[in-house]
Design a protein around this motif. Structure first.
Motif, PDB file in Angstrom:
ATOM      1  N   LEU A  79       0.821  -1.216   0.000  1.00  0.00           N
ATOM      2  CA  LEU A  79       0.000   0.000   0.000  1.00  0.00           C
ATOM      3  C   LEU A  79       0.860   1.274   0.000  1.00  0.00           C
ATOM      4  CD1 LEU A  79      -2.772  -1.125   2.538  1.00  0.00           C
ATOM      5  CD2 LEU A  79      -2.857  -1.140   0.039  1.00  0.00           C
ATOM      6  N   SER A 106       4.519  -7.589   2.496  1.00  0.00           N
ATOM      7  CA  SER A 106       3.092  -7.581   2.203  1.00  0.00           C
ATOM      8  C   SER A 106       2.614  -8.995   2.502  1.00  0.00           C
ATOM      9  CB  SER A 106       2.881  -7.242   0.727  1.00  0.00           C
ATOM     10  OG  SER A 106       1.630  -7.732   0.326  1.00  0.00           O
ATOM     11  N   HIS A 107       1.484  -9.138   3.187  1.00  0.00           N
ATOM     12  CA  HIS A 107       1.105 -10.489   3.627  1.00  0.00           C
ATOM     13  C   HIS A 107       0.756 -11.413   2.461  1.00  0.00           C
ATOM     14  CE1 HIS A 107      -2.901  -9.077   3.015  1.00  0.00           C
ATOM     15  NE2 HIS A 107      -3.500 -10.018   3.713  1.00  0.00           N
ATOM     16  N   MET A 140       0.889  -1.991  16.784  1.00  0.00           N
ATOM     17  CA  MET A 140      -0.295  -1.149  16.981  1.00  0.00           C
ATOM     18  C   MET A 140      -1.525  -1.894  16.452  1.00  0.00           C
ATOM     19  SD  MET A 140       0.476   2.037  18.085  1.00  0.00           S
ATOM     20  CE  MET A 140      -0.117   3.455  17.193  1.00  0.00           C
ATOM     21  N   VAL A 143      -2.418  -3.301  12.443  1.00  0.00           N
ATOM     22  CA  VAL A 143      -1.219  -3.148  11.621  1.00  0.00           C
ATOM     23  C   VAL A 143      -1.002  -4.387  10.721  1.00  0.00           C
ATOM     24  CG1 VAL A 143       0.482  -4.059  13.276  1.00  0.00           C
ATOM     25  CG2 VAL A 143       1.101  -2.147  11.818  1.00  0.00           C
ATOM     26  N   GLY A 144      -1.676  -5.500  11.078  1.00  0.00           N
ATOM     27  CA  GLY A 144      -1.556  -6.712  10.252  1.00  0.00           C
ATOM     28  C   GLY A 144      -0.839  -7.860  10.938  1.00  0.00           C
ATOM     29  N   SER A 147      -2.695 -11.268  10.288  1.00  0.00           N
ATOM     30  CA  SER A 147      -2.529 -11.634   8.872  1.00  0.00           C
ATOM     31  C   SER A 147      -1.115 -12.167   8.643  1.00  0.00           C
ATOM     32  CB  SER A 147      -2.731 -10.416   7.966  1.00  0.00           C
ATOM     33  OG  SER A 147      -3.971  -9.832   8.211  1.00  0.00           O
ATOM     34  N   HIS A 164      -8.075 -14.682  13.621  1.00  0.00           N
ATOM     35  CA  HIS A 164      -9.088 -13.839  12.978  1.00  0.00           C
ATOM     36  C   HIS A 164      -8.453 -12.523  12.561  1.00  0.00           C
ATOM     37  CE1 HIS A 164     -12.383 -16.464  13.853  1.00  0.00           C
ATOM     38  NE2 HIS A 164     -11.983 -16.545  15.114  1.00  0.00           N
ATOM     39  N   GLY A 166      -9.364  -8.582  10.405  1.00  0.00           N
ATOM     40  CA  GLY A 166     -10.497  -7.737  10.019  1.00  0.00           C
ATOM     41  C   GLY A 166     -10.069  -6.326   9.732  1.00  0.00           C
ATOM     42  N   ALA A 167     -10.959  -5.590   9.041  1.00  0.00           N
ATOM     43  CA  ALA A 167     -10.618  -4.231   8.608  1.00  0.00           C
ATOM     44  C   ALA A 167     -10.629  -3.212   9.751  1.00  0.00           C
ATOM     45  CB  ALA A 167     -11.572  -3.803   7.510  1.00  0.00           C
ATOM     46  N   GLY A 170      -8.746  -4.039  16.821  1.00  0.00           N
ATOM     47  CA  GLY A 170      -9.285  -4.693  18.012  1.00  0.00           C
ATOM     48  C   GLY A 170      -9.900  -6.052  17.755  1.00  0.00           C
ATOM     49  N   THR A 172      -8.150  -8.932  17.568  1.00  0.00           N
ATOM     50  CA  THR A 172      -7.489  -9.789  18.560  1.00  0.00           C
ATOM     51  C   THR A 172      -7.515  -9.058  19.902  1.00  0.00           C
ATOM     52  OG1 THR A 172      -6.029 -10.515  16.801  1.00  0.00           O
ATOM     53  CG2 THR A 172      -5.383 -11.115  19.040  1.00  0.00           C
ATOM     54  N   GLY A 199      -3.415  -5.722  19.496  1.00  0.00           N
ATOM     55  CA  GLY A 199      -2.772  -4.462  19.127  1.00  0.00           C
ATOM     56  C   GLY A 199      -2.794  -3.522  20.319  1.00  0.00           C
TER      57      GLY A 199
HETATM   58  N1  GTP Z   1      -2.944  -4.614   1.600  1.00  0.00           N
HETATM   59  C1  GTP Z   1      -2.576  -5.249   2.723  1.00  0.00           C
HETATM   60  N2  GTP Z   1      -3.472  -5.424   3.705  1.00  0.00           N
HETATM   61  C2  GTP Z   1      -3.066  -6.068   4.827  1.00  0.00           C
HETATM   62  C3  GTP Z   1      -1.743  -6.550   5.002  1.00  0.00           C
HETATM   63  N3  GTP Z   1      -1.652  -7.126   6.222  1.00  0.00           N
HETATM   64  C4  GTP Z   1      -2.886  -7.012   6.777  1.00  0.00           C
HETATM   65  N4  GTP Z   1      -3.726  -6.381   5.948  1.00  0.00           N
HETATM   66  C5  GTP Z   1      -5.152  -6.042   6.203  1.00  0.00           C
HETATM   67  O1  GTP Z   1      -5.169  -5.194   7.359  1.00  0.00           O
HETATM   68  C6  GTP Z   1      -6.329  -5.437   8.146  1.00  0.00           C
HETATM   69  C7  GTP Z   1      -5.904  -5.716   9.585  1.00  0.00           C
HETATM   70  O2  GTP Z   1      -5.210  -6.932   9.630  1.00  0.00           O
HETATM   71  P1  GTP Z   1      -5.122  -7.828  10.964  1.00  0.00           P
HETATM   72  O3  GTP Z   1      -4.178  -8.930  10.655  1.00  0.00           O
HETATM   73  O4  GTP Z   1      -6.489  -8.164  11.469  1.00  0.00           O
HETATM   74  O5  GTP Z   1      -4.449  -6.770  11.948  1.00  0.00           O
HETATM   75  P2  GTP Z   1      -4.042  -6.949  13.502  1.00  0.00           P
HETATM   76  O6  GTP Z   1      -2.781  -6.193  13.692  1.00  0.00           O
HETATM   77  O7  GTP Z   1      -4.009  -8.383  13.874  1.00  0.00           O
HETATM   78  O8  GTP Z   1      -5.248  -6.189  14.201  1.00  0.00           O
HETATM   79  P3  GTP Z   1      -5.714  -6.164  15.787  1.00  0.00           P
HETATM   80  O9  GTP Z   1      -6.700  -7.264  15.949  1.00  0.00           O
HETATM   81  O10 GTP Z   1      -6.314  -4.809  15.935  1.00  0.00           O
HETATM   82  O11 GTP Z   1      -4.504  -6.315  16.625  1.00  0.00           O
HETATM   83  C8  GTP Z   1      -7.059  -6.612   7.475  1.00  0.00           C
HETATM   84  O12 GTP Z   1      -8.107  -6.071   6.689  1.00  0.00           O
HETATM   85  C9  GTP Z   1      -5.998  -7.257   6.595  1.00  0.00           C
HETATM   86  O13 GTP Z   1      -6.533  -7.890   5.459  1.00  0.00           O
HETATM   87  C10 GTP Z   1      -0.793  -6.340   3.932  1.00  0.00           C
HETATM   88  O14 GTP Z   1       0.389  -6.702   3.992  1.00  0.00           O
HETATM   89  N5  GTP Z   1      -1.274  -5.683   2.826  1.00  0.00           N
END
Ligand code: GTP
Length: 346
Positions: A79, A106-107, A140, A143-144, A147, A164, A166-167, A170, A172, A199
Motif C-alpha cells: 500500500l 506484504s502479507h 499497533m 497493523v496486520g 494476517s 481472525h 479484520g478491517a 481490536g 485480537t 494491538g
Molecule cells: N494490503 C494489505 N493489507 C493487509 C496486510 N496485512 C494485513 N492487511 C489487512 O489489514 C487489516 C488488519 O489486519 P489484521 O491482521 O487483522 O491486523 P491486527 O494487527 O491483527 O489487528 P488487531 O486485531 O487490531 O490487533 C485486514 O483487513 C488485513 O486484510 C498487507 O500486507 N497488505
C-alpha cells in the motif's frame, strides 16, 4: 482557454480538538500480560505500518518489552507504492534501526513471507534451541499482526488460517497460545511457535496530525476521528501525490466537501430527494484508499532529516507518556468510583 493550474495545499491546519489517546483497557491488559510472558520469548516481531514508518512506532514496545532479540517488520508494503526512491527509503529506515534487522512485507507476497521465515529460522538455528523457539508478534492495532501470523503458518507448515483478521482494529483481544510456523526436525528440535497479541495503541499521540495518520491507516475505530476530517486529510495527501486519482469524480480540488458530493452523486449515495449522504461517502473514500484504490503512497516523510526531527522529539514524547499514564490512572479511578456508586462516568 487555458485552465488555471491547480495548486495543492502544502500545509494541513492543526486540528487541536482531535482526541490524542485511544489507550483502551484491553491494550493495557495485553501489554501487561506480554511483559509477564517475556522470559519465555526468544524473539519479538514488532510490526509497524509501512505507510507511516515513524508514526506507527509505539515507544511502549521498546520500553516495556526491552531486553529481547527483535526484528522490525513493516507490514502493508503493497500500500506504500513503488517508485525510484524505494531503495533509498528502505536504506534510510534500515540505517535508523541498525543493528535491529528490518524487513518490508506484504502479507500476500510469498517472497516477503519467505524472507521473514528465513530470518526466523536463522535466528532459531543460531540459538540452538532444543525445545523450539517461541516468538511473539506485537504492534499497533490493525497493523496486520494476525494476517502475518496466518501467512507465516501457511508458508511455513502449509496449514490454514488460525487467527481472525479484520478491517477494524481490536479483532485480537487476548494473547492466544503459540501457533506452529516452522516444523521441528527429525531430532525434534528447531520447531518455531508464534504468539499473536492484541494491538496496543500508544498512551498519548504526540500531535494532531499523527492522530489523523493513525486513524487513516485504521489504527483507531472509525468513530474516534470525524470522517470529514479524515477525508479532508486524505484529500490533502492525494493532491500532493496525484489529483488525477479522483479524476472520474471531479476536477482537482482542495475542497473535500466538493469531492465527497461528486463521489456521492456518482456512486448513488443519495438520500430521498437526491441529497448526497456525505458521511457514508467519506467512510467509503477512506476505505478505498485503505484498499489501495485511491493511490498507494506514504503519509510520513521518510528522510534522514525527518528521522532526526522525530528522534530529537522523543524526549518530549516520553514526558507526555508519563503524563498520559497519570491521566489514564486517574480516569480508571474515576470509572471505578462511578461503578461503585452506581453511576457511569462515560
Ligand atoms: N494490503 C494489505 N493489507 C493487509 C496486510 N496485512 C494485513 N492487511 C489487512 O489489514 C487489516 C488488519 O489486519 P489484521 O491482521 O487483522 O491486523 P491486527 O494487527 O491483527 O489487528 P488487531 O486485531 O487490531 O490487533 C485486514 O483487513 C488485513 O486484510 C498487507 O500486507 N497488505
Amino acid at each position: 482557454m487555458k485552465l488555471p493550474t491547480f495548486l495543492p495545499r502544502t500545509i494541513f491546519p492543526t486540528l487541536e480538538s482531535l482526541p490524542r489517546s485511544y489507550y483502551l483497557g484491553h491494550h493495557a491488559a495485553g501489554l501487561s500480560k506480554m511483559r509477564t510472558m517475556l522470559s519465555q520469548i526468544d524473539l519479538i516481531i514488532e510490526c509497524r505500518d509501512y505507510r507511516i514508518p515513524l508514526t506507527s512506532r509505539n515507544p511502549l514496545f521498546e520500553e516495556s518489552l526491552a531486553g529481547r532479540e527483535r526484528v522490525v517488520v513493516y507490514t502493508k508494503r503493497d500500500l506504500g507504492g513503488g517508485g525510484e526512491d524505494v531503495s533509498k527509503r528502505h536504506a534510510t529506515i534500515r540505517a535508523w534501526h541498525h543493528p535491529t534487522p528490518t524487513i518490508f512485507s506484504s502479507h500476500r507476497s510469498q517472497k516477503d513471507i519467505r524472507q521473514i521465515l528465513s530470518h526466523i529460522k536463522d535466528a532459531s538455528t543460531a540459538r540452538n534451541a532444543l525445545t523450539g523457539s517461541h516468538l511473539m508478534v506485537v504492534g499497533m492495532p490493525n497493523v496486520g499482526k494476525s494476517s502475518l501470523l496466518n501467512a507465516l503458518r501457511r508458508e511455513g507448515v502449509n496449514k490454514g488460517k488460525v487467527a481472525h483478521t479484520g478491517a477494524q482494529p481490536g479483532i485480537t483481544r487476548k494473547i492466544g497460545t503459540g501457533v506452529k510456523i516452522v516444523e521441528a526436525d527429525e531430532t525434534g528440535s528447531g520447531g518455531v511457535y508464534l504468539l499473536d497479541t492484541p494491538g496496543v495503541f500508544m498512551p498519548y499521540v504526540p500531535d494532531a496530525e499523527a492522530m489523523l495518520k493513525l486513524a487513516l491507516c485504521g489504527s483507531v475505530k472509525d468513530t474516534v476521528v470525524p470522517p470529514f476530517n479524515l477525508a479532508d486529510y486524505l484529500l490533502f495527501h492525494v493532491n500532493l501525490h496525484d489529483p488525477s486519482l479522483y479524476g472520474e469524480y471531479c476536477p482537482p480540488t482542495n475542497d473535500a466537501m466538493e469531492l465527497l458530493e461528486a463521489m456521492a452523486r456518482k456512486t448513488g449515495r443519495l438520500q430521498r430527494g437526491g441529497t448526497p449522504v456525505l458521511e457514508a461517502t467519506a467512510l467509503w473514500m477512506i476505505q478505498r484508499w485503505r484498499n489501495g484504490h485511491l493511490g498507494t503512497f506514504l503519509l510520513d516523510d521518510v528522510s534522514e532529516e525527518a528521522i532526526e526531527r522525530y528522534t530529537s522529539g522523543k524526549n518530549s514524547q516520553n514526558s507526555s507518556l508519563s503524563q498520559a499514564r497519570k491521566a489514564g490512572k486517574e480516569a480508571a479511578r474515576i470509572r471505578q468510583r462511578a461503578r461503585r456508586s452506581g453511576t457511569t462516568a462515560e
